[in-house]
Write a protein that holds these residues in place. Structure first.
Motif, PDB file in Angstrom:
ATOM      1  N   TYR A 246     -16.356  10.787 -10.767  1.00 56.19           N
ATOM      2  CA  TYR A 246     -16.713  11.005  -9.465  1.00 56.19           C
ATOM      3  C   TYR A 246     -17.251  12.285  -9.062  1.00 56.19           C
ATOM      4  N   SER A 247     -18.463  12.070  -8.356  1.00 52.03           N
ATOM      5  CA  SER A 247     -19.219  13.558  -8.027  1.00 52.03           C
ATOM      6  C   SER A 247     -18.391  14.343  -7.137  1.00 52.03           C
ATOM      7  N   ASP A 248     -18.846  15.598  -6.977  1.00 54.85           N
ATOM      8  CA  ASP A 248     -18.300  16.397  -6.064  1.00 54.85           C
ATOM      9  C   ASP A 248     -18.561  15.925  -4.730  1.00 54.85           C
ATOM     10  N   ARG A 249     -19.610  15.328  -4.360  1.00 53.49           N
ATOM     11  CA  ARG A 249     -20.009  14.447  -3.169  1.00 53.49           C
ATOM     12  C   ARG A 249     -18.987  13.663  -2.626  1.00 53.49           C
ATOM     13  N   ARG A 250     -18.630  12.534  -3.625  1.00 52.33           N
ATOM     14  CA  ARG A 250     -17.619  11.567  -3.331  1.00 52.33           C
ATOM     15  C   ARG A 250     -16.238  12.176  -3.176  1.00 52.33           C
ATOM     16  N   LEU A 251     -15.966  13.210  -3.992  1.00 49.54           N
ATOM     17  CA  LEU A 251     -14.722  13.803  -3.737  1.00 49.54           C
ATOM     18  C   LEU A 251     -14.428  14.460  -2.396  1.00 49.54           C
ATOM     19  N   ARG A 252     -15.534  15.279  -1.993  1.00 49.61           N
ATOM     20  CA  ARG A 252     -15.526  15.900  -0.629  1.00 49.61           C
ATOM     21  C   ARG A 252     -15.391  14.910   0.474  1.00 49.61           C
ATOM     22  N   SER A 253     -15.713  13.439   0.332  1.00 45.46           N
ATOM     23  CA  SER A 253     -15.644  12.610   1.255  1.00 45.46           C
ATOM     24  C   SER A 253     -14.246  12.246   1.351  1.00 45.46           C
ATOM     25  N   GLU A 254     -13.398  12.365   0.357  1.00 46.40           N
ATOM     26  CA  GLU A 254     -11.958  11.832   0.340  1.00 46.40           C
ATOM     27  C   GLU A 254     -11.064  12.802   0.911  1.00 46.40           C
ATOM     28  N   ILE A 255     -11.443  13.967   1.187  1.00 43.91           N
ATOM     29  CA  ILE A 255     -10.382  15.115   1.632  1.00 43.91           C
ATOM     30  C   ILE A 255     -10.689  15.322   3.019  1.00 43.91           C
ATOM     31  N   VAL A 256      -9.884  15.839   3.844  1.00 44.59           N
ATOM     32  CA  VAL A 256     -10.001  16.396   5.293  1.00 44.59           C
ATOM     33  C   VAL A 256     -10.870  17.592   5.468  1.00 44.59           C
ATOM     34  N   THR A 257     -10.582  18.563   4.527  1.00 38.91           N
ATOM     35  CA  THR A 257     -11.420  19.769   4.764  1.00 38.91           C
ATOM     36  C   THR A 257     -12.845  19.506   4.610  1.00 38.91           C
ATOM     37  N   ARG A 258     -13.642  20.242   5.128  1.00 34.47           N
ATOM     38  CA  ARG A 258     -15.246  19.789   5.282  1.00 34.47           C
ATOM     39  C   ARG A 258     -15.787  21.328   5.099  1.00 34.47           C
ATOM     40  N   GLN A 259     -16.877  21.122   4.528  1.00 32.67           N
ATOM     41  CA  GLN A 259     -17.892  22.415   4.522  1.00 32.67           C
ATOM     42  C   GLN A 259     -18.556  22.796   5.909  1.00 32.67           C
ATOM     43  N   SER A 260     -18.561  24.000   6.172  1.00 27.11           N
ATOM     44  CA  SER A 260     -18.953  24.662   7.417  1.00 27.11           C
ATOM     45  C   SER A 260     -20.424  24.187   7.378  1.00 27.11           C
ATOM     46  N   ARG A 261     -20.881  23.398   8.455  1.00 21.80           N
ATOM     47  CA  ARG A 261     -22.154  23.159   8.791  1.00 21.80           C
ATOM     48  C   ARG A 261     -22.377  23.376  10.391  1.00 21.80           C
ATOM     49  N   TRP A 262     -23.580  23.349  10.831  1.00 19.36           N
ATOM     50  CA  TRP A 262     -23.936  23.934  12.171  1.00 19.36           C
ATOM     51  C   TRP A 262     -23.502  22.589  13.085  1.00 19.36           C
ATOM     52  N   TRP A 263     -23.670  21.223  12.602  1.00 18.93           N
ATOM     53  CA  TRP A 263     -23.589  20.126  13.294  1.00 18.93           C
ATOM     54  C   TRP A 263     -21.930  19.714  13.763  1.00 18.93           C
ATOM     55  N   ARG A 264     -21.165  20.487  12.940  1.00 21.02           N
ATOM     56  CA  ARG A 264     -19.558  20.162  13.177  1.00 21.02           C
ATOM     57  C   ARG A 264     -18.959  21.051  14.077  1.00 21.02           C
ATOM     58  N   PHE A 265     -19.660  21.315  15.349  1.00 19.31           N
ATOM     59  CA  PHE A 265     -19.088  22.264  16.344  1.00 19.31           C
ATOM     60  C   PHE A 265     -18.061  21.635  17.125  1.00 19.31           C
ATOM     61  N   PHE A 266     -17.996  20.217  17.015  1.00 15.32           N
ATOM     62  CA  PHE A 266     -16.604  19.765  17.601  1.00 15.32           C
ATOM     63  C   PHE A 266     -15.570  19.616  16.828  1.00 15.32           C
ATOM     64  N   SER A 267     -15.581  19.988  15.564  1.00 11.41           N
ATOM     65  CA  SER A 267     -14.554  19.753  14.625  1.00 11.41           C
ATOM     66  C   SER A 267     -13.818  21.094  14.120  1.00 11.41           C
ATOM     67  N   SER A 268     -12.764  20.996  13.665  1.00  5.83           N
ATOM     68  CA  SER A 268     -12.115  22.348  13.286  1.00  5.83           C
ATOM     69  C   SER A 268     -11.581  21.915  11.753  1.00  5.83           C
ATOM     70  N   ASN A 269     -12.091  21.008  11.456  1.00  8.90           N
ATOM     71  CA  ASN A 269     -11.943  20.726   9.727  1.00  8.90           C
ATOM     72  C   ASN A 269     -12.792  21.395   8.881  1.00  8.90           C
ATOM     73  N   ASP A 270     -13.690  22.101   9.224  1.00  5.06           N
ATOM     74  CA  ASP A 270     -14.425  23.117   8.555  1.00  5.06           C
ATOM     75  C   ASP A 270     -13.926  24.399   8.607  1.00  5.06           C
ATOM     76  N   ASN A 271     -12.912  24.634   9.228  1.00 10.07           N
ATOM     77  CA  ASN A 271     -12.158  26.099   9.197  1.00 10.07           C
ATOM     78  C   ASN A 271     -11.133  25.953   8.093  1.00 10.07           C
ATOM     79  N   TYR A 272     -10.995  27.183   7.423  1.00 11.18           N
ATOM     80  CA  TYR A 272     -10.093  27.147   6.416  1.00 11.18           C
ATOM     81  C   TYR A 272      -8.524  27.224   6.861  1.00 11.18           C
ATOM     82  N   ASP A 273      -7.853  26.395   6.207  1.00 12.49           N
ATOM     83  CA  ASP A 273      -6.343  26.394   6.270  1.00 12.49           C
ATOM     84  C   ASP A 273      -5.569  25.936   5.301  1.00 12.49           C
TER      85      ASP A 273
END
Length: 859
Positions: free
Chosen positions: A198-225
């Protein structure tokens, strides 16, 4: 040695009382000068709020005891352990033991300064210190860590918290947490090492943490925890195991701070292993009533299928349910997995043993802010003191959900006061049960339609239904007052009353154009026959008045026949009589003056006696008020696995109404409906419904009045207008050469029978779930038809040199079909539904619609 903050607290407390008292040893240096002799009395000094007796109760010595150094040291430790004192010391004065204490201050207020990302209320929920509590160093430092953890969870690892105090009179302080939130620490990138399938992109879609992007201003999942990092490791394991990788493991998950110290790089190192399939799958049990082979056949796991970890849990649920049905409410099911790395197979053996008996100690219901407890409890299939039964709990959940009062219903169990006791917790989330409904539609004939109604399905939280409906549309004005009590006389019997009045205008739908006025009342009862079946009984008494639209004709006074006149058409050449054409037509009712011996009357007038219009006159005989006395029943069988979103099972209903228990109308009406449901994939559900109806007259040759026939279309058959399909009167127009030049759809007649099949497939739309939008594909097929011979109508309306027109009835029950897309939106204003339809099969005289809109507002 005390910490700096502890020393700070001590200085706070000392500033209120013993700061200048000489000769007092600190708690750390407490000692007794002479351990010999007997204690005559114990004197407490320095206490302000705490009584002497309370301080003495913590001591391990009392008057009459010897001055024992060890016991006095233990007493000192006990005083500190209470958390009430910042300092304490002991001193021997003669034969008296002096206990000097410095009380910890009382917290007056807890204040937060500098916070904006996390509000005060959320932090107060996390910390332990509170107004009127004791001010201690340990507790404050613990709360500092709790606040820092909150900020770490929101991605702010640079946050700092400094506790401060403001001394007040009477040994009180204001505690202030001064917060420096610092910047948000995001996730710059998420990388994987060791993944090949499986590609990195596919595996990233399976986890909760997201990479920080400007359009994710309503989400906190792109903050490191860090806590979320561990959860993501488990999600990766589940994903791989559900795709056959039995040996998969996450070797490491590393978070590295970026050079600018603003974000983190997250790197997962994984070992995928081989993809496994199921080997031998067995069920073992020694319980008498369980057949291992039959249980094995009930499992969805098959030898040779790809291994899926989640199927093991589903298999356990299936076996638990099957054992419960067989009478074993308490079973232990242990899956034994045996992996063969060489063959890449996993053999599974489910061992079923009878577990210890557990009883329901208590049933707790939470979340029901509007609905009374007893409304929920009466739907539960278990009671306090009953043996715990998972099958009955599942049924209970479905019954509570079927009420329609709650958005969510969860039933869980927690350990009781003894090992053989359990507490059942029923947690519900209320949803609006009042409804202000609006409906609008667009049809090819009537353009927009509108309807409104009001109802309440859970009156005062008692489960009662009350409806006060006033509906107005182009064709119908409807007043309906209903009340239903689900537990009449505290028995498992539902009872209701109904008062109604309906005015319907079918002047542009049904043949001849008529209006009806119905007024009546009814009572109904319903009771269960079994867990899945119920029977409803009803009686209705109503008055139906049928009024046909006026249709004026000029008649001969002598015999009541339609008066005609002879017209000569000169063919456009007045001087050449060879091309003249003579024809006969009805005299128009607006002729002025009328010929002698004629008059204008309505076709329903007794003076109208033309036999060519027999069928029209028959309708006129129906133009009267009739009393209908109707008794009926409904039988319902519901085996759906979920009352709201079924993914398996079926439902079936049969209803009959007999009119003739007194009154003027006699008929027997029968309707049947059944549907099956099947879940295909997560989020994809299919349903198929068949329904039909038949009405037959009893004891007369007048047939079925038009207002008692079946009409389909609109919301009952998408793609067709209200009463848009089925028997209809049409007018065919012909030119002078006999060629048909057009067809006019006149009015619907309704039918004595109908049949209909509906297929619906709920499909994902890939929109975020929080949008509340669902989509479904549908297909409808069926028809309405069957008229008595005396209800058929055909005649030549006009004939002349320029052509002719013929009026006739089309009543064949030919198949109609439509398909389309239905979109539902759970909007903030209430549920809204849009239906887009495409006609697949129709008759030339049917009325169709391509779009329908409906909405309702709940309260």
């Amino acid at each position: 040695m005390r910490s700096a903050f502890a020393a700070l607290i001590l200085s706070i407390a000392a500033s209120f009382n013993l700061a200048s008292v000489p000769g007092i040893a600190s708690g750390a240096n407490a000692q007794t000068a002479n351990p010999t002799g007997t204690i005559r009395s114990i004197v407490v000094e320095g206490n302000q709020r705490i009584e002497d007796r309370t301080v003495q109760s913590y001591l391990l010595v009392e008057p009459g005891d010897p001055f024992d150094r060890e016991r006095i040291d233990l007493s000192l430790k006990t005083l500190f352990a209470t958390g009430l004192f910042a300092d304490a010391s002991f001193e021997k004065s003669g034969q008296d033991l002096i206990v000097r204490v410095v009380e910890n201050p009382i917290i007056n207020r807890v204040i937060f300064e500098g916070n904006s990302a996390i509000d005060d209320e959320k932090m107060r929920e996390e910390i332990e210190v509170a107004p009127r509590g004791i001010f201690t160093a340990a507790r404050v430092q613990d709360d500092v860590q709790r606040i820092l953890e909150l900020y770490r969870q929101s991605g702010r690892f640079a946050a700092s918290v400094e506790p401060e105090y403001k001394p007040l009179e009477q040994n009180r302080v204001d505690l202030v947490f001064v917060i420096n939130e610092g910047p948000v620490t995001g996730v710059r990138s998420i990388n994987f090492i060791g993944n090949e399938s499986y590609s990195d992109r596919r595996l990233r879609s399976e986890i909760v943490t997201r990479q920080s992007r400007w359009w994710r201003f309503f989400s906190s999942n792109d903050n490191y925890d860090p806590g979320r990092l561990e959860y993501d490791r488990e999600l990766l394991r589940q994903f791989y195991q559900n795709n056959g990788y039995y040996d998969f493991r996450v070797v490491s998950a590393v978070a590295d701070l970026t050079p600018d110290q603003e974000d983190f790089y997250i790197t997962y190192t994984v070992e995928e292993g081989d993809q496994y399939t199921y080997g031998d799958v067995q069920v073992e049990t020694e319980l008498d009533k369980l057949n291992a082979s039959a249980l094995r056949g009930a499992l969805s796991i098959k030898e040779g299928d790809q291994f899926r970890g989640d199927q093991i849990e589903k298999a356990i649920d299936t076996l638990t349910y099957a054992a419960g049905v067989a009478g074993y409410a308490f079973v232990d099911i242990t899956p034994q997995l045996d992996a063969d790395p060489e063959a890449d197979t996993v053999s599974v053996t489910f061992a079923i043993d009878e577990g210890p008996r557990v009883y329901v100690e208590r049933i707790d219901i939470t979340g029901n802010t509007a609905t009374l407890d007893r409304v929920i409890r009466r739907e539960l299939r278990v009671a306090e003191g009953d043996a715990f039964n998972r099958v009955l709990l599942d049924r209970s959940r479905n019954r509570v959900r079927a009420l329609g009062y709650f958005k969510e219903v969860e039933i869980t169990e927690t350990p009781g006061s003894k090992p053989d006791r359990t507490v059942v917790e029923v947690n519900v989330e209320e949803q609006p049960t009042g409804e202000l409904s609006f409906a609008a539609g667009y049809s090819s004939v009537d353009s927009f339609l509108f309807d409104v109604s009001v109802s309440q399905r859970n009156l005062r939280g008692r489960g009662q239904t009350a409806i006060a409906r006033i509906s107005a549309s182009q064709r119908q004005q409807y007043v309906d007052i209903r009340f239903r009590e689900p537990r009449f006389l505290d028995r498992n019997l539902a009872a209701g009353i109904d008062l109604f009045q309906t005015r319907s205008d079918f002047s542009d739908i049904a043949f001849g154009g008529f209006e009806t006025n119905t007024i009546g009342a009814g009572v109904n009862f319903a009771f269960p026959l079994s867990e899945n079946t119920n029977l409803g009984l009803r009686y209705r008494l109503q008055s139906d008045e049928l009024d046909f639209a006026d249709e004026l004709y000029v008649i001969n006074d002598s015999d009541g026949t339609v008066a005609t006149q002879t017209i000569t058409d000169d063919g456009g050449t007045p001087d050449d009589p060879s091309d003249d054409v003579t024809f006969t037509q009805r005299i128009p009712p607006n002729t002025d003056p009328l010929p002698d011996g004629t008059s204008v009357v309505d076709i329903c007038s007794p003076a109208f006696q033309d036999p060519a219009y027999f069928n029209r006159q028959r309708n006129c005989r129906n133009e009267r008020a009739e009393i209908s006395s109707i008794i009926g029943y409904s039988f319902n069988w519901d085996r759906r696995n979920d009352p709201i979103e079924p993914t398996g099972g079926f439902d079936l209903s049969l209803s009959q109404d007999f009119a003739g228990v007194g009154g003027d109308v006699q008929f027997l009406r029968t309707e049947v409906s059944g549907a099956v449901y099947q879940g295909i994939f997560p989020g994809v559900r299919a349903s198929a419904r068949l329904q039909g109806g038949l009405i037959e007259p009893i004891g007369d040759n007048e047939g079925i009045r038009i207002n008692n026939r079946f009409f389909r279309g609109g919301s009952s058959f998408r793609g067709f207008d209200v009463a848009g399909l089925g028997p209809r009167v049409i007018r065919r127009n012909f030119d002078a050469d006999g060629n048909e030049v057009g067809i006019q759809r006149l009015n619907a007649l309704g039918g004595k029978a109908y049949y209909q099949g509906t297929l619906e497939l709920t499909v994902p739309n890939f929109l975020p779930e929080e949008y509340g939008i669902d989509t479904a594909l549908f297909a409808e097929a069926g028809s309405v038809g069957m008229l008595d011979e005396i209800d058929e109508y055909s005649f030549i309306e006009t004939a002349g040199a320029n052509g002719a027109s013929v009026v006739l009835t089309k009543s064949a029950m030919s198949l109609r079909a439509s398909a389309g897309l239905s979109v539902g939106w759970d909007s903030p204003f209430g549920p809204i539904r849009f239906d887009f339809s495409q006609i697949l099969r129709k008759e030339e005289y049917d009325r169709t619609e391509t779009f329908r809109f409906s909405t309702s507002t709940r309260f």
